[in-house]
Motif scaffolding. Structure first.
Motif, PDB file in Angstrom:
ATOM      1  N   GLY A 162      26.912 -68.467 -71.720  1.00 39.81           N
ATOM      2  CA  GLY A 162      28.973 -68.342 -71.846  1.00 39.81           C
ATOM      3  C   GLY A 162      29.727 -66.903 -71.546  1.00 39.81           C
ATOM      4  O   GLY A 162      30.321 -67.109 -71.898  1.00 39.81           O
ATOM      5  N   ASP A 163      28.939 -65.331 -71.312  1.00 39.89           N
ATOM      6  CA  ASP A 163      28.943 -64.559 -71.000  1.00 39.89           C
ATOM      7  C   ASP A 163      30.104 -64.528 -70.273  1.00 39.89           C
ATOM      8  O   ASP A 163      30.542 -63.226 -70.659  1.00 39.89           O
ATOM      9  CB  ASP A 163      27.676 -63.614 -70.392  1.00 39.89           C
ATOM     10  N   TRP A 164      30.373 -65.390 -69.522  1.00 40.54           N
ATOM     11  CA  TRP A 164      31.299 -65.669 -68.546  1.00 40.54           C
ATOM     12  C   TRP A 164      32.795 -65.341 -69.773  1.00 40.54           C
ATOM     13  O   TRP A 164      33.772 -64.652 -68.349  1.00 40.54           O
ATOM     14  CB  TRP A 164      32.198 -66.491 -67.295  1.00 40.54           C
ATOM     15  N   LEU A 165      33.240 -66.261 -70.241  1.00 43.60           N
ATOM     16  CA  LEU A 165      34.284 -66.309 -71.456  1.00 43.60           C
ATOM     17  C   LEU A 165      35.010 -65.289 -71.674  1.00 43.60           C
ATOM     18  O   LEU A 165      36.212 -65.299 -71.186  1.00 43.60           O
ATOM     19  CB  LEU A 165      33.426 -67.839 -72.516  1.00 43.60           C
ATOM     20  N   PRO A 166      34.158 -64.261 -72.693  1.00 48.42           N
ATOM     21  CA  PRO A 166      35.552 -63.309 -73.308  1.00 48.42           C
ATOM     22  C   PRO A 166      35.540 -62.360 -71.702  1.00 48.42           C
ATOM     23  O   PRO A 166      36.165 -61.165 -72.566  1.00 48.42           O
ATOM     24  CB  PRO A 166      33.786 -61.847 -73.805  1.00 48.42           C
ATOM     25  N   ASP A 167      35.142 -61.933 -70.276  1.00 46.31           N
ATOM     26  CA  ASP A 167      35.939 -61.666 -69.519  1.00 46.31           C
ATOM     27  C   ASP A 167      36.783 -62.668 -68.940  1.00 46.31           C
ATOM     28  O   ASP A 167      38.164 -61.904 -68.666  1.00 46.31           O
ATOM     29  CB  ASP A 167      34.757 -61.375 -67.967  1.00 46.31           C
ATOM     30  N   ALA A 168      36.687 -63.730 -68.247  1.00 39.35           N
ATOM     31  CA  ALA A 168      37.366 -64.287 -67.806  1.00 39.35           C
ATOM     32  C   ALA A 168      38.685 -64.958 -68.454  1.00 39.35           C
ATOM     33  O   ALA A 168      39.915 -64.803 -68.328  1.00 39.35           O
ATOM     34  CB  ALA A 168      36.962 -65.535 -67.484  1.00 39.35           C
ATOM     35  N   TYR A 169      38.288 -65.222 -69.695  1.00 42.92           N
ATOM     36  CA  TYR A 169      40.035 -65.870 -70.449  1.00 42.92           C
ATOM     37  C   TYR A 169      40.831 -64.613 -70.689  1.00 42.92           C
ATOM     38  O   TYR A 169      42.076 -64.685 -70.520  1.00 42.92           O
ATOM     39  CB  TYR A 169      39.056 -66.654 -72.188  1.00 42.92           C
ATOM     40  N   PRO A 170      40.771 -63.295 -70.980  1.00 41.94           N
ATOM     41  CA  PRO A 170      41.699 -62.329 -71.759  1.00 41.94           C
ATOM     42  C   PRO A 170      42.532 -62.032 -69.589  1.00 41.94           C
ATOM     43  O   PRO A 170      43.255 -61.759 -69.976  1.00 41.94           O
ATOM     44  CB  PRO A 170      40.905 -61.239 -71.445  1.00 41.94           C
ATOM     45  N   ALA A 171      41.682 -62.637 -69.153  1.00 40.03           N
ATOM     46  CA  ALA A 171      41.794 -61.694 -67.633  1.00 40.03           C
ATOM     47  C   ALA A 171      43.110 -62.582 -67.356  1.00 40.03           C
ATOM     48  O   ALA A 171      43.874 -62.362 -66.756  1.00 40.03           O
ATOM     49  CB  ALA A 171      41.082 -61.683 -66.810  1.00 40.03           C
ATOM     50  N   ALA A 172      43.238 -63.596 -67.366  1.00 43.60           N
ATOM     51  CA  ALA A 172      43.910 -65.691 -67.315  1.00 43.60           C
ATOM     52  C   ALA A 172      45.416 -64.986 -67.679  1.00 43.60           C
ATOM     53  O   ALA A 172      45.559 -64.570 -68.543  1.00 43.60           O
ATOM     54  CB  ALA A 172      43.575 -66.519 -67.204  1.00 43.60           C
ATOM     55  N   PRO A 173      46.952 -65.657 -67.130  1.00 46.12           N
ATOM     56  CA  PRO A 173      47.701 -65.661 -68.063  1.00 46.12           C
ATOM     57  C   PRO A 173      47.450 -66.492 -69.191  1.00 46.12           C
ATOM     58  O   PRO A 173      47.165 -67.011 -69.409  1.00 46.12           O
ATOM     59  CB  PRO A 173      48.686 -65.639 -67.066  1.00 46.12           C
ATOM     60  N   SER A 174      48.443 -65.574 -69.991  1.00 45.69           N
ATOM     61  CA  SER A 174      47.832 -66.078 -71.828  1.00 45.69           C
ATOM     62  C   SER A 174      48.810 -67.936 -71.960  1.00 45.69           C
ATOM     63  O   SER A 174      47.245 -68.867 -72.533  1.00 45.69           O
ATOM     64  CB  SER A 174      48.573 -66.143 -72.895  1.00 45.69           C
ATOM     65  N   GLY A 175      49.185 -68.547 -71.011  1.00 40.65           N
ATOM     66  CA  GLY A 175      49.530 -70.155 -70.931  1.00 40.65           C
ATOM     67  C   GLY A 175      48.079 -70.486 -70.219  1.00 40.65           C
ATOM     68  O   GLY A 175      47.889 -71.616 -70.807  1.00 40.65           O
ATOM     69  N   ALA A 176      48.046 -69.459 -69.488  1.00 41.21           N
ATOM     70  CA  ALA A 176      46.815 -70.198 -69.029  1.00 41.21           C
ATOM     71  C   ALA A 176      45.478 -70.158 -69.568  1.00 41.21           C
ATOM     72  O   ALA A 176      44.632 -71.461 -70.015  1.00 41.21           O
ATOM     73  CB  ALA A 176      45.918 -69.664 -67.336  1.00 41.21           C
ATOM     74  N   SER A 177      45.146 -68.720 -70.405  1.00 36.04           N
ATOM     75  CA  SER A 177      44.117 -68.862 -71.171  1.00 36.04           C
ATOM     76  C   SER A 177      43.976 -70.487 -72.211  1.00 36.04           C
ATOM     77  O   SER A 177      43.157 -70.508 -73.154  1.00 36.04           O
ATOM     78  CB  SER A 177      44.250 -67.926 -71.700  1.00 36.04           C
ATOM     79  N   ALA A 178      45.438 -70.458 -72.655  1.00 38.70           N
ATOM     80  CA  ALA A 178      45.131 -71.131 -74.123  1.00 38.70           C
ATOM     81  C   ALA A 178      44.589 -72.676 -72.915  1.00 38.70           C
ATOM     82  O   ALA A 178      44.257 -73.317 -73.874  1.00 38.70           O
ATOM     83  CB  ALA A 178      46.496 -71.139 -74.464  1.00 38.70           C
ATOM     84  N   ALA A 179      45.297 -73.317 -72.363  1.00 40.77           N
ATOM     85  CA  ALA A 179      45.199 -74.610 -71.457  1.00 40.77           C
ATOM     86  C   ALA A 179      43.337 -74.437 -71.259  1.00 40.77           C
ATOM     87  O   ALA A 179      43.225 -74.899 -71.452  1.00 40.77           O
ATOM     88  CB  ALA A 179      45.579 -74.566 -69.886  1.00 40.77           C
ATOM     89  N   PHE A 180      43.541 -73.253 -70.998  1.00 39.54           N
ATOM     90  CA  PHE A 180      41.189 -73.238 -70.863  1.00 39.54           C
ATOM     91  C   PHE A 180      40.475 -74.180 -71.773  1.00 39.54           C
ATOM     92  O   PHE A 180      39.658 -74.338 -72.484  1.00 39.54           O
ATOM     93  CB  PHE A 180      40.897 -71.055 -70.588  1.00 39.54           C
ATOM     94  N   ALA A 181      41.579 -72.918 -73.041  1.00 39.76           N
ATOM     95  CA  ALA A 181      40.563 -73.224 -74.638  1.00 39.76           C
ATOM     96  C   ALA A 181      40.999 -74.322 -74.979  1.00 39.76           C
ATOM     97  O   ALA A 181      39.292 -74.797 -75.829  1.00 39.76           O
ATOM     98  CB  ALA A 181      41.028 -71.464 -75.577  1.00 39.76           C
ATOM     99  N   GLY A 182      41.965 -75.017 -75.038  1.00 41.27           N
ATOM    100  CA  GLY A 182      42.024 -76.498 -75.107  1.00 41.27           C
ATOM    101  C   GLY A 182      41.561 -77.705 -74.433  1.00 41.27           C
ATOM    102  O   GLY A 182      41.387 -78.417 -75.471  1.00 41.27           O
ATOM    103  N   THR A 183      41.195 -77.100 -73.743  1.00 41.88           N
ATOM    104  CA  THR A 183      40.630 -78.890 -72.182  1.00 41.88           C
ATOM    105  C   THR A 183      40.385 -78.280 -71.766  1.00 41.88           C
ATOM    106  O   THR A 183      38.508 -78.132 -72.130  1.00 41.88           O
ATOM    107  CB  THR A 183      41.701 -78.850 -71.333  1.00 41.88           C
ATOM    108  N   MET A 184      39.309 -77.004 -70.544  1.00 44.25           N
ATOM    109  CA  MET A 184      38.094 -76.761 -69.919  1.00 44.25           C
ATOM    110  C   MET A 184      37.184 -76.565 -70.822  1.00 44.25           C
ATOM    111  O   MET A 184      36.048 -77.611 -70.818  1.00 44.25           O
ATOM    112  CB  MET A 184      38.529 -75.373 -69.382  1.00 44.25           C
ATOM    113  N   THR A 185      36.857 -75.929 -71.837  1.00 42.86           N
ATOM    114  CA  THR A 185      36.041 -75.424 -72.760  1.00 42.86           C
ATOM    115  C   THR A 185      34.861 -76.494 -73.439  1.00 42.86           C
ATOM    116  O   THR A 185      33.788 -77.226 -73.288  1.00 42.86           O
ATOM    117  CB  THR A 185      35.630 -74.190 -73.877  1.00 42.86           C
ATOM    118  N   ASN A 186      36.649 -77.995 -74.332  1.00 47.73           N
ATOM    119  CA  ASN A 186      35.939 -78.888 -74.565  1.00 47.73           C
ATOM    120  C   ASN A 186      34.950 -79.662 -73.560  1.00 47.73           C
ATOM    121  O   ASN A 186      34.650 -80.860 -74.536  1.00 47.73           O
ATOM    122  CB  ASN A 186      37.220 -79.113 -74.906  1.00 47.73           C
TER     123      ASN A 186
END
Lengths: 679, 302
Positions: free
Chosen positions: A239-263
């Motif tokens: 999952g080495d992509w995660l610490p690069d990709a999440y900070p890059a996205a707008p925060s609303g989308a990062s929260a949506a990723f963390a709350g739904t997609m990774t799960n």
């Protein structure tokens, strides 16, 4: 309306919403509010569908086939079982809150067009809902891929920034490798099934067949699935992509990723290892592997988070660590499935409960970083400080999120981690490796705390840095549409910490129908009959207790006593400037830079996570030589030509007598040739 | 219910009431080692009373700053309610060893956040060190308690005590007890491990801006930790014969804790302060050689 119909309506609404928002995207606010409207309706449908299924007594609802591709044995079959329902609840909550948050937050991207955000966000949610309801590997992968592509476009939203594009590239390459692994596994099972079919039911039979005939093939398939889903969940090293990709996205989308997609990585994992795979020696072996991967991520990612200077990057690493806890718990649950149903049940409960808690605090923390960026425009922790004065409510919510993610009582993270520790200690008596895993998890929860303290201490407390000093003079918290999601998630963190039995009942209802291995267990048999406290009971004896409400009330009484002691003598109080040992220091020199936190400890562990840059794909040198036509064709030709021309130019000396000599010599030569030819 | 409340009041009164006395004993030992006369044994009581009456100077009017001392002492008292003092722990129904560990950590959280909230750079240095001390010491405590839990098959303190009293001494518990003893000095913040406060270099670190009642609460919390961790060591890791009469067990407990106070006081008096990196490597060695060894013995049943 059945849950399946509700889900189908939700997907249709989201796709329709994507079209409508794309059409009206000329106006930023219309686009945002229409997107919110569509997501709200779809979320309500998803929540309704999930809640109806979780509350109903029907265990195995009949799948509804919408379309079939009969040539390859694939069919778009939808079903909402309780496990899907559980995920639909999470998706419904986070989709609505993150869209609500984005309506204001996206104003900071003035240069980018909103048509590149809202329609794609809506399609992303549609893909996610599809993933958790579909019952066929072919269409599972279709929705999975759809979700991944949409999330890629959300990651690269801020396209003017080259580091964002790099992160997006890494993200799409890594996740596609993972998708290919899942695809290979699905195709192999399709081939094994008789008749060839992609449906989950056929896959389960095919796995049973493989387990008897060629167990080694099944092991390889399970490895492919594990790597594929672990990559999506952000588990290191995949999952080495995660610490690069999440900070890059707008925060609303990062929260949506963390709350739904990774799960959804965990969703897939449980579908394979608990639902489809029969409890056997396979789940025992792969349970240990899952737990090992989880513990590795807990250890490496959380220690790496200590050295991060960017707020979102720091939280991204902590998120990988939290996903590690979920994997550890699920791995232990899978390990005990064939030997000890109680421990298996509590392990799986702990994993899913932690996942659910993680949804709240991870999204909450991303929202708070977004709020910081919204008001200050910076993301580097070293450039913040003292911002609790500017954003008091956000600071409070960040505090709740920090204490929840690091598992401090009485917040929700503690309740789920407490369950994980119980399983690892009591389960570890028979299998000592789990003791080691559990102790690592306990130690790292303190490191998580330290990392989040760095965030709180550097961003909200202390003296402001010179970049934000002018902002901290008066209170100016973020607008209500960003505040409400933060407060709702913060309240969820507190409520689920104080009353863990309520969410645990939902998780229990979601997880038990998955496998027959858990059919002999009851929630009250494993965690006690009390509606408020948890009494972990293993092999008939009470092994541990956690009564959050009683503890919190007792803590409150203890704090009241302490406060009483402090006020006993009615000491007066006075506001004074900060004391710099007698030196009159300007405020900005009193700012303690975030990079100085925990220096010796970080140095001791800096080899744990080595950041290597994106590897540059080396171009084959022979190929380079062949394609370099300049070097072997034009270059030598030009050089030779110019050498010849130079020789000729030497003959042009500018003296007429020499030219006459040349003419005479030339004439003689021509005549000589003519004579020789004509003779 | 009445029994729970009675035990709770007893625990709180004993811990809050006796903790400054333990500190007084340690100061007297330090004085004796220095060939000084030293303060009277009740000096810490007088200090606390004086601080409670003094003016409270507030550098930052934030909520985190205000709640710091109350949360710190509150969390320590909560840990006291989970501690067996020869009597059963009053809140045994509400929390086990893991809950205990985390409430102790919560007291550290209050110190660290309170330090950050003061806005003083020395407090930041001290808070950062406090966090690193928690990293170093908590694993030792956690491994020792988990060893006891593995032996007892349960994480609750009364079960651990009963099981150890019934089973008698064992190799693993000796290792775990030694590890816990070695961590005790750092848990109570005494030399050579008072690195976070380090009054001669960073002026009490996280407490630099504290004065009056706030400082008094932090001091009380720090004194109380000595009795709490001493009692855990005596009750969980020493195979005491139980008399069955709780006043006798209580007196035995505090007599043994008194011995520990003398030991900690002596170590405190004769040692210079370590640097934070030295202390981290010291504790990492304890973790590897003592605590994990105990755990390994426990898993093979020794």
């Amino acid at each position: 309306m059945t849950p399946v119909q509700a889900v189908m309506h939700a997907v249709v609404l989201l796709v329709l919403g994507a079209v409508v928002t794309a059409v009206v995207s000329r106006s930023r606010s219309t686009c945002a509010y229409l997107a919110l409207l569509f997501v709200a309706a779809a979320s309500a449908l998803a929540l309704w569908g999930g809640a109806v299924r979780l509350l109903s007594s029907e265990l195995a609802p009949a799948p509804a086939t919408v379309a079939a591709v009969s040539g390859i044995g694939a069919s778009l079959t939808l079903a909402v079982d309780r496990f899907s329902g559980f995920f639909l609840l999470i998706i419904g909550v986070i989709a609505f809150l993150s869209t609500l948050y984005s309506t204001s937050y996206m104003r900071i991207y003035q240069r980018e067009h909103p048509a590149r955000f809202y329609p794609i966000l809506l399609l992303f949610f549609a893909g996610i809902i599809g993933v958790v309801t579909v019952r066929d590997w072919f269409f599972f992968l279709v929705f999975w891929e759809f979700m991944t592509i949409c999330s890629y476009f959300l990651v690269i939203y801020d396209k003017e920034n080259p580091s964002v594009l790099r992160a997006g590239f890494k993200y799409i390459v890594v996740t596609h490798v993972a998708t290919i692994l899942i695809l290979i596994a699905a195709v192999v099972l399709w081939h094994t099934a008789e008749p060839h079919s992609f449906s989950f039911a056929a896959s389960a039979q095919a796995m049973g067949k493989l387990a008897e005939t060629t167990p080694i093939a099944l092991h390889v398939l399970l490895a492919l699935w594990l790597i594929g889903f672990a990559t999506k969940a952000g588990i290191l090293p995949f999952g080495d992509w995660l610490p690069d990709a999440y900070p890059a996205a707008p925060s609303g989308a990062s929260a949506a990723f963390a709350g739904t997609m990774t799960n959804l990585g965990v969703y897939g994992l449980l579908r394979i290892f608990v639902d489809l795979l029969p409890g056997s020696q396979f789940s025992t072996v792969w349970g240990v592997a899952i737990a090992l991967l989880g513990t590795g991520s807990i250890f490496v990612a959380t220690l790496a988070s200590l050295s991060q200077g960017n707020a979102k990057r720091l939280i991204s690493f902590c998120i990988i660590g939290q996903m590690g806890y979920v994997f550890l718990a699920i791995g232990m649950g899978a390990y005990f499935m064939s030997s000890n149903p109680t421990l298996a049940l509590v392990g799986l409960l702990a994993g899913l409960f932690h996942l659910m808690n993680g949804v709240f605090y991870k999204s909450l923390l991303f929202f708070t970083t977004g709020s910081l960026r919204y008001r200050t425009g910076v993301g580097d922790l070293g450039m913040m400080g003292g911002l609790a004065r500017l954003l008091p409510v956000t600071a409070l919510m960040a505090g709740i999120g920090a204490l929840s993610i690091s598992g401090m009582p009485p917040f929700n993270g503690f309740s789920s981690k407490w369950l994980i520790y119980q399983v690892s200690v009591i389960g570890g008596i028979g299998f000592p490796l789990f003791l080691l895993f559990g102790l690592t998890a306990m130690f790292i929860s303190l490191v998580t705390l330290a990392a989040l303290f760095k965030y709180l201490g550097a961003a909200f407390l202390g003296q402001p840095s010179q970049h934000v000093a002018h902002l901290t003079e008066k209170r100016n918290d973020v607008p209500a549409s960003m505040q409400v999601p933060q407060v709702i998630l913060g309240l969820c963190c507190v409520a689920f910490g104080l009353f863990p039995m309520l969410p645990l009942t939902a998780v229990y209802r979601a997880v038990t129908p998955l496998t027959t291995a858990l059919s002999g267990t009851t929630l009250s048999g494993a965690l006690g009959t009390s509606a408020l406290g948890l009494t972990f009971t293993a092999d008939g004896a009470a092994a541990g207790v956690w009564h959050p409400l009683a503890s919190t009330v007792a803590l409150g009484i203890c704090m009241a006593i302490s406060y009483g002691i402090a006020r006993m003598a009615q000491a007066p109080s006075r506001v004074v400037p900060v004391w710099y040992c007698g030196v009159d220091l300007p405020q900005r020199l009193g700012h303690f830079h975030a990079h100085g936190f925990y220096e010796p400890f970080r140095r001791a562990f800096e080899r744990v996570y080595v950041t290597t840059g994106t590897p540059k794909t080396a171009y084959p040198t022979t190929l380079a030589k062949i394609f370099d036509v300049d070097a072997w064709l034009y270059g030598p030709l030009v050089k030779a030509g110019s050498r010849v021309a130079e020789r000729f130019s030497r003959s042009h000396v500018g003296i007429p007598q020499w030219y006459l000599v040349w003419q005479v010599v030339g004439m003689v030569l021509v005549l000589a040739v003519l004579f020789s030819v004509m003779r | 219910m009445a029994q729970v409340i009675g035990l709770a009041v007893l625990n709180l009164v004993l811990i809050v009431g006796l903790a400054p006395l333990a500190e007084g004993v340690m100061r007297r030992i330090r004085a004796i080692v220095h060939s000084r006369k030293g303060p009277p044994l009740i000096q810490p009581y007088l200090d606390i009373m004086k601080l409670l009456a003094k003016e409270d100077l507030v550098p930052e009017a934030g909520m985190v700053w205000q709640i710091g001392p109350t949360l710190c002492l509150g969390a320590v008292l909560m840990a006291a309610l989970l501690t067996p003092l020869g009597t059963p722990p009053p809140l045994a129904f509400a929390g086990d060893a893991i809950v205990f560990i985390y409430f102790v950590a919560l007291a550290g959280v209050a110190i660290i956040l309170g330090g950050f909230a003061s806005g003083n750079p020395y407090a930041y240095v001290g808070a950062s060190r406090e966090m690193m001390m928690i990293f170093s010491v908590e694993p030792v405590v956690a491994i020792a308690l988990v060893t006891a839990a593995v032996k007892a098959g349960s994480l609750s303190f009364p079960e651990m005590m009963e099981s150890y009293a019934a089973a008698g001494p064992s190799v693993s518990m000796v290792f775990a007890g030694v590890a816990f003893l070695l961590a005790l000095q750092a848990q109570v913040g005494k030399l050579p491990f008072d690195i976070a406060e380090a009054d001669q270099e960073i002026m009490e670190g996280p407490f630099i801006e504290r004065s009056g009642p706030g400082l008094a609460l932090f001091k009380m919390a720090s004194y109380a930790k000595m009795l709490i961790f001493g009692s855990i060591l005596v009750q969980i890791f020493v195979p005491l014969p139980r008399s069955g009469l709780w006043p006798v067990d209580l007196v035995v407990n505090f007599a043994l804790v008194g011995v520990l106070v003398v030991v900690v006081g002596l170590v405190n008096a004769v040692n210079p302060r370590l640097r934070i990196d030295q202390s981290m490597s010291y504790f990492s060695r304890i973790v590897v050689f003592v605590a994990v060894a105990g755990l390994v013995f426990a898993s093979i049943g020794a």
